[in-house]
Design a protein around this motif. Structure first.
Motif, PDB file in Angstrom:
ATOM      1  N   THR A  34     -54.048 -28.214   9.831  1.00 18.00           N
ATOM      2  CA  THR A  34     -53.552 -29.266   8.464  1.00 18.00           C
ATOM      3  C   THR A  34     -53.028 -28.403   7.218  1.00 18.00           C
ATOM      4  OG1 THR A  34     -54.953 -30.720   8.240  1.00 18.00           O
ATOM      5  CG2 THR A  34     -53.496 -31.507   9.928  1.00 18.00           C
ATOM      6  N   VAL A  35     -54.500 -28.225   6.849  1.00 16.59           N
ATOM      7  CA  VAL A  35     -54.334 -27.991   5.320  1.00 16.59           C
ATOM      8  C   VAL A  35     -53.165 -26.157   5.905  1.00 16.59           C
ATOM      9  CG1 VAL A  35     -56.579 -26.412   5.513  1.00 16.59           C
ATOM     10  CG2 VAL A  35     -55.893 -27.536   3.377  1.00 16.59           C
ATOM     11  N   ALA A  36     -53.874 -25.242   6.850  1.00 16.14           N
ATOM     12  CA  ALA A  36     -53.199 -24.183   6.986  1.00 16.14           C
ATOM     13  C   ALA A  36     -51.378 -24.724   6.708  1.00 16.14           C
ATOM     14  CB  ALA A  36     -52.889 -23.339   8.447  1.00 16.14           C
ATOM     15  N   ASN A  37     -50.696 -25.729   6.981  1.00 12.44           N
ATOM     16  CA  ASN A  37     -49.658 -25.897   6.947  1.00 12.44           C
ATOM     17  C   ASN A  37     -48.648 -25.712   5.608  1.00 12.44           C
ATOM     18  OD1 ASN A  37     -48.854 -26.300   9.400  1.00 12.44           O
ATOM     19  ND2 ASN A  37     -49.577 -28.439   9.167  1.00 12.44           N
ATOM     20  N   LEU A  38     -49.524 -25.346   4.262  1.00 12.34           N
ATOM     21  CA  LEU A  38     -49.448 -25.799   3.112  1.00 12.34           C
ATOM     22  C   LEU A  38     -49.237 -24.010   2.579  1.00 12.34           C
ATOM     23  CD1 LEU A  38     -52.110 -28.704   1.785  1.00 12.34           C
ATOM     24  CD2 LEU A  38     -49.475 -28.217   1.682  1.00 12.34           C
ATOM     25  N   TYR A  39     -50.159 -23.118   3.135  1.00 12.24           N
ATOM     26  CA  TYR A  39     -50.731 -22.134   2.304  1.00 12.24           C
ATOM     27  C   TYR A  39     -50.001 -21.029   3.958  1.00 12.24           C
ATOM     28  CZ  TYR A  39     -53.586 -24.007   0.036  1.00 12.24           C
ATOM     29  OH  TYR A  39     -53.782 -25.714  -1.439  1.00 12.24           O
ATOM     30  N   PHE A  40     -49.764 -21.194   4.987  1.00  9.83           N
ATOM     31  CA  PHE A  40     -49.299 -19.855   5.928  1.00  9.83           C
ATOM     32  C   PHE A  40     -47.937 -19.539   5.369  1.00  9.83           C
ATOM     33  CE2 PHE A  40     -47.166 -23.599   8.335  1.00  9.83           C
ATOM     34  CZ  PHE A  40     -45.703 -23.106   8.831  1.00  9.83           C
ATOM     35  N   PRO A  41     -47.041 -19.933   4.448  1.00 11.74           N
ATOM     36  CA  PRO A  41     -45.691 -19.698   4.599  1.00 11.74           C
ATOM     37  C   PRO A  41     -45.336 -18.555   2.977  1.00 11.74           C
ATOM     38  CG  PRO A  41     -45.199 -22.180   4.619  1.00 11.74           C
ATOM     39  CD  PRO A  41     -46.856 -21.724   4.038  1.00 11.74           C
ATOM     40  N   GLN A  42     -47.184 -18.543   2.525  1.00  5.05           N
ATOM     41  CA  GLN A  42     -46.850 -17.814   1.340  1.00  5.05           C
ATOM     42  C   GLN A  42     -46.223 -16.502   1.433  1.00  5.05           C
ATOM     43  OE1 GLN A  42     -50.774 -18.884  -0.902  1.00  5.05           O
ATOM     44  NE2 GLN A  42     -49.948 -20.545  -1.418  1.00  5.05           N
ATOM     45  N   PRO A  43     -47.571 -15.676   2.090  1.00  2.00           N
ATOM     46  CA  PRO A  43     -46.838 -14.222   2.679  1.00  2.00           C
ATOM     47  C   PRO A  43     -45.633 -13.840   3.365  1.00  2.00           C
ATOM     48  CG  PRO A  43     -48.477 -14.961   4.227  1.00  2.00           C
ATOM     49  CD  PRO A  43     -48.143 -16.439   3.360  1.00  2.00           C
ATOM     50  N   LEU A  44     -45.119 -15.226   4.176  1.00  3.50           N
ATOM     51  CA  LEU A  44     -44.217 -14.813   4.634  1.00  3.50           C
ATOM     52  C   LEU A  44     -42.109 -14.677   3.475  1.00  3.50           C
ATOM     53  CD1 LEU A  44     -44.430 -17.250   7.890  1.00  3.50           C
ATOM     54  CD2 LEU A  44     -45.065 -14.722   7.675  1.00  3.50           C
ATOM     55  N   LEU A  45     -42.977 -15.553   2.468  1.00  2.91           N
ATOM     56  CA  LEU A  45     -41.673 -15.469   1.760  1.00  2.91           C
ATOM     57  C   LEU A  45     -41.029 -14.107   1.279  1.00  2.91           C
ATOM     58  CD1 LEU A  45     -43.715 -17.870  -1.296  1.00  2.91           C
ATOM     59  CD2 LEU A  45     -41.692 -18.394   0.623  1.00  2.91           C
ATOM     60  N   ALA A  46     -41.200 -13.281   1.189  1.00  2.00           N
ATOM     61  CA  ALA A  46     -40.132 -11.906   1.393  1.00  2.00           C
ATOM     62  C   ALA A  46     -39.300 -11.724   2.734  1.00  2.00           C
ATOM     63  CB  ALA A  46     -40.833 -10.609   1.113  1.00  2.00           C
ATOM     64  N   ALA A  47     -39.595 -12.332   4.248  1.00  2.00           N
ATOM     65  CA  ALA A  47     -39.417 -12.275   4.796  1.00  2.00           C
ATOM     66  C   ALA A  47     -37.897 -13.346   5.093  1.00  2.00           C
ATOM     67  CB  ALA A  47     -40.019 -12.173   6.045  1.00  2.00           C
ATOM     68  N   VAL A  48     -38.283 -14.468   4.643  1.00  3.60           N
ATOM     69  CA  VAL A  48     -37.865 -15.669   4.266  1.00  3.60           C
ATOM     70  C   VAL A  48     -36.085 -15.222   3.568  1.00  3.60           C
ATOM     71  CG1 VAL A  48     -37.737 -17.877   3.474  1.00  3.60           C
ATOM     72  CG2 VAL A  48     -39.389 -17.659   4.977  1.00  3.60           C
ATOM     73  N   ALA A  49     -36.423 -14.305   2.105  1.00  2.02           N
ATOM     74  CA  ALA A  49     -35.476 -14.030   1.939  1.00  2.02           C
ATOM     75  C   ALA A  49     -34.773 -13.239   1.790  1.00  2.02           C
ATOM     76  CB  ALA A  49     -35.708 -13.576   0.423  1.00  2.02           C
ATOM     77  N   ARG A  50     -35.092 -12.014   3.575  1.00  2.00           N
ATOM     78  CA  ARG A  50     -34.439 -11.476   4.008  1.00  2.00           C
ATOM     79  C   ARG A  50     -33.471 -12.191   5.239  1.00  2.00           C
ATOM     80  NH1 ARG A  50     -38.349  -8.353   3.723  1.00  2.00           N
ATOM     81  NH2 ARG A  50     -39.574  -8.545   5.832  1.00  2.00           N
ATOM     82  N   GLY A  51     -33.944 -12.767   5.376  1.00  2.00           N
ATOM     83  CA  GLY A  51     -32.971 -13.554   6.515  1.00  2.00           C
ATOM     84  C   GLY A  51     -32.731 -14.936   6.155  1.00  2.00           C
ATOM     85  N   LEU A  52     -32.504 -15.435   4.898  1.00  2.00           N
ATOM     86  CA  LEU A  52     -31.861 -16.403   4.609  1.00  2.00           C
ATOM     87  C   LEU A  52     -30.567 -15.839   3.871  1.00  2.00           C
ATOM     88  CD1 LEU A  52     -34.133 -19.466   4.448  1.00  2.00           C
ATOM     89  CD2 LEU A  52     -32.635 -19.627   6.250  1.00  2.00           C
ATOM     90  N   ASP A  53     -30.845 -14.359   2.999  1.00  2.00           N
ATOM     91  CA  ASP A  53     -30.294 -14.001   2.466  1.00  2.00           C
ATOM     92  C   ASP A  53     -30.203 -14.036   1.297  1.00  2.00           C
ATOM     93  OD1 ASP A  53     -28.203 -12.360   2.018  1.00  2.00           O
ATOM     94  OD2 ASP A  53     -26.252 -13.070   2.397  1.00  2.00           O
ATOM     95  N   THR A  54     -31.274 -14.299   0.842  1.00  2.00           N
ATOM     96  CA  THR A  54     -31.480 -14.821  -1.033  1.00  2.00           C
ATOM     97  C   THR A  54     -32.265 -14.204  -1.321  1.00  2.00           C
ATOM     98  OG1 THR A  54     -31.488 -17.093  -2.394  1.00  2.00           O
ATOM     99  CG2 THR A  54     -33.510 -16.510  -0.030  1.00  2.00           C
ATOM    100  N   SER A  55     -32.486 -14.576  -2.569  1.00  2.00           N
ATOM    101  CA  SER A  55     -33.354 -13.775  -3.164  1.00  2.00           C
ATOM    102  C   SER A  55     -34.755 -14.440  -3.050  1.00  2.00           C
ATOM    103  CB  SER A  55     -33.370 -14.128  -4.761  1.00  2.00           C
ATOM    104  OG  SER A  55     -33.255 -15.330  -5.473  1.00  2.00           O
ATOM    105  N   GLU A  56     -36.340 -13.499  -3.335  1.00  2.00           N
ATOM    106  CA  GLU A  56     -37.251 -13.143  -3.444  1.00  2.00           C
ATOM    107  C   GLU A  56     -37.946 -14.328  -4.488  1.00  2.00           C
ATOM    108  OE1 GLU A  56     -40.144 -10.050  -3.444  1.00  2.00           O
ATOM    109  OE2 GLU A  56     -38.816  -9.646  -2.131  1.00  2.00           O
ATOM    110  N   ARG A  57     -36.796 -14.688  -5.758  1.00  2.00           N
ATOM    111  CA  ARG A  57     -37.001 -16.030  -6.168  1.00  2.00           C
ATOM    112  C   ARG A  57     -36.684 -16.804  -5.646  1.00  2.00           C
ATOM    113  NH1 ARG A  57     -35.581 -14.862 -13.135  1.00  2.00           N
ATOM    114  NH2 ARG A  57     -36.487 -16.946 -13.896  1.00  2.00           N
ATOM    115  N   THR A  58     -35.652 -16.698  -5.571  1.00  2.00           N
ATOM    116  CA  THR A  58     -35.483 -18.047  -5.174  1.00  2.00           C
ATOM    117  C   THR A  58     -36.295 -18.577  -3.896  1.00  2.00           C
ATOM    118  OG1 THR A  58     -33.078 -17.718  -5.504  1.00  2.00           O
ATOM    119  CG2 THR A  58     -33.289 -19.279  -3.722  1.00  2.00           C
ATOM    120  N   ALA A  59     -36.493 -17.849  -2.912  1.00  2.00           N
ATOM    121  CA  ALA A  59     -37.345 -17.907  -1.959  1.00  2.00           C
ATOM    122  C   ALA A  59     -38.721 -18.689  -2.351  1.00  2.00           C
ATOM    123  CB  ALA A  59     -37.711 -17.384  -0.876  1.00  2.00           C
ATOM    124  N   GLY A  60     -38.731 -17.843  -3.742  1.00  2.00           N
ATOM    125  CA  GLY A  60     -40.567 -18.580  -3.728  1.00  2.00           C
ATOM    126  C   GLY A  60     -40.654 -20.210  -4.520  1.00  2.00           C
TER     127      GLY A  60
END
Length: 421
Positions: A34-60
């Motif tokens: 359950t605590v992993a749910n808080l932290y596993f997205p952190q290394p994915l933010l660059a991929a999220v930014a590319r996938g959702l066509d937004t800036s890395e700052r916004t994905a942050g």
């Protein structure tokens, strides 16, 4: 009496869970998932930014939403564990978290993802419920040991989740795969965890259930006023976590500085390289049971101070930085276990609420450390930031020294209507 079974199952607690041992392994695994749910997205933010066509700052904003949601959950949901039926509360939280993870996996834009993250991080506060439950069921003779083993699960979950989510994303070809796997892992706990919990945490369950939700939250400041042990632990938690967050908030910037020139991959490796300290921190619990929280607080602060000293004296040596990170983590974990062992001795009827106060103070200190540390590093560099972290550790040492003086009896009633000290 042979204490070894406590590593797997602590002694039975008849009032809270007649005939049910504490399955520490299950609690640790559930906390890790359950605590992993808080932290596993952190290394994915660059991929999220590319996938959702937004800036890395916004994905942050996704990472920020996770921290805000977790703080809200600690304040608004964790106190319910003192009054609600634990099996029902746990089932609802796990179900809501699983659904929110699936919504996040299907999010069409970053706003939806951030809102889903806010929701799932608010309901994924199960680690802060399981810790007081385990401590109460373990009894005073094994309280520190059980708290440290559950805490080890949380440390491993938060540390390794980043590595696992990155591997899943690489294998699945999309950041969404990591959210789906997290949802399945969280949902799987529904079939195992609730049935292994007591029906209630408090002995006076019926009376507590009639207490209104508003009254439960309003009683949190009274708990802090009534119990000196809670005040001491809350201050120590804030100071120690502030020092911890100063170090980790500026480490990536320091590694990327011209003198070192390392990228984010090396900064991410520090989580894995700190695993020796995480594993060694499991010894803090049995030592706290034997020598008491005060002695372990002093030991933890000394180790944390040594770690900061090593990292400050050899700022451009990776070996020194890794050594310092391990010593700091070990010292902070030792202090955390000692502080929670102290507050859970206050009483089973308020165990979840005193943990709420303690964790809010701890996270508040951590947030202050991150903010001020980042500003100080930008203005004056690595040495100044670590000097600030050392000042927080020194302040914690002063709290330990002052707390060693005999307590003056308090006549302030606690949330249960009795005087505390």
């Amino acid at each position: 009496m042979d204490p070894r079974p406590a590593l797997v199952a602590a002694p039975r607690a008849a009032a809270a869970a007649p005939g049910r041992p504490v399955n520490v392994l299950l609690f640790a695994v559930a906390g890790a998932v359950t605590v992993a749910n808080l932290y596993f997205p952190q290394p994915l933010l660059a991929a999220v930014a590319r996938g959702l066509d937004t800036s890395e700052r916004t994905a942050g904003a996704v990472a920020s939403a996770a921290q805000v949601g977790y703080a809200l959950g600690i304040l608004l949901l964790v106190p319910l564990a003192d009054t609600a039926r634990l099996r029902r509360l746990t089932s609802v939280l796990l179900a809501l978290t699983s659904v929110a993870l699936l919504v996040a996996a299907a999010a069409p834009d970053v706003v939806t993802l951030a809102l889903a993250t806010l929701a799932l991080s608010t309901t994924t506060v199960l680690p802060q419920i399981l810790t007081p439950v385990a401590a109460v069921l373990a009894g005073p003779e094994h309280r520190g040991r059980v708290v440290s083993l559950v805490g080890l699960g949380l440390t491993l979950g938060s540390t390794l989740s980043r590595t696992v989510s990155g591997a899943i994303t690489d294998a699945g070809g999309s950041w969404r795969a990591a959210y789906v796997v997290a949802a399945l892992a969280t949902a799987a706990l529904l079939w195992v965890l609730p049935r292994r919990l007591p029906e209630r945490l408090a002995e006076s369950g019926d009376a507590n259930e009639r207490r209104s939700y508003a009254r439960t939250l309003a009683g949190l400041p009274r708990l802090l006023a009534a119990h000196r042990a809670l005040r001491v632990s809350a201050l120590l938690g804030a100071c120690v976590f502030a020092a911890f967050n100063v170090f980790w908030a500026v480490l990536a910037f320091h590694l990327a500085s011209p003198a070192l020139g390392y990228g984010p991959g090396v900064a991410g490796l520090f989580g894995v390289l700190s695993l020796p300290a995480a594993l060694l921190s499991a010894t803090a619990g049995p030592l706290a049971d034997r020598f008491g929280p005060r002695a372990m607080n002093a030991t933890g602060l000394a180790v944390a101070g040594l770690g900061l000293g090593v990292a400050a004296s050899l700022p451009y040596s990776l070996v020194a930085l890794v050594t310092g990170a391990n010593l700091l983590l070990l010292g902070v974990s030792t202090s955390q276990v000692a502080n929670q062992a102290r507050i859970f001795a206050i009483g089973r009827d308020v165990a979840a609420r005193v943990n709420t106060v303690f964790m809010l103070s701890t996270f508040g200190g951590g947030a202050a450390g991150s903010l001020v540390g980042s500003w100080l590093y930008t203005a004056h560099g690595w040495s100044a930031a670590l000097l600030l972290a050392g000042a927080f550790v020194a302040a914690a040492g002063l709290v330990v020294a002052v707390a060693a003086r005999p307590a003056v009896p308090s006549c302030v009633p606690d949330a249960t209507g009795e005087a505390g000290g």
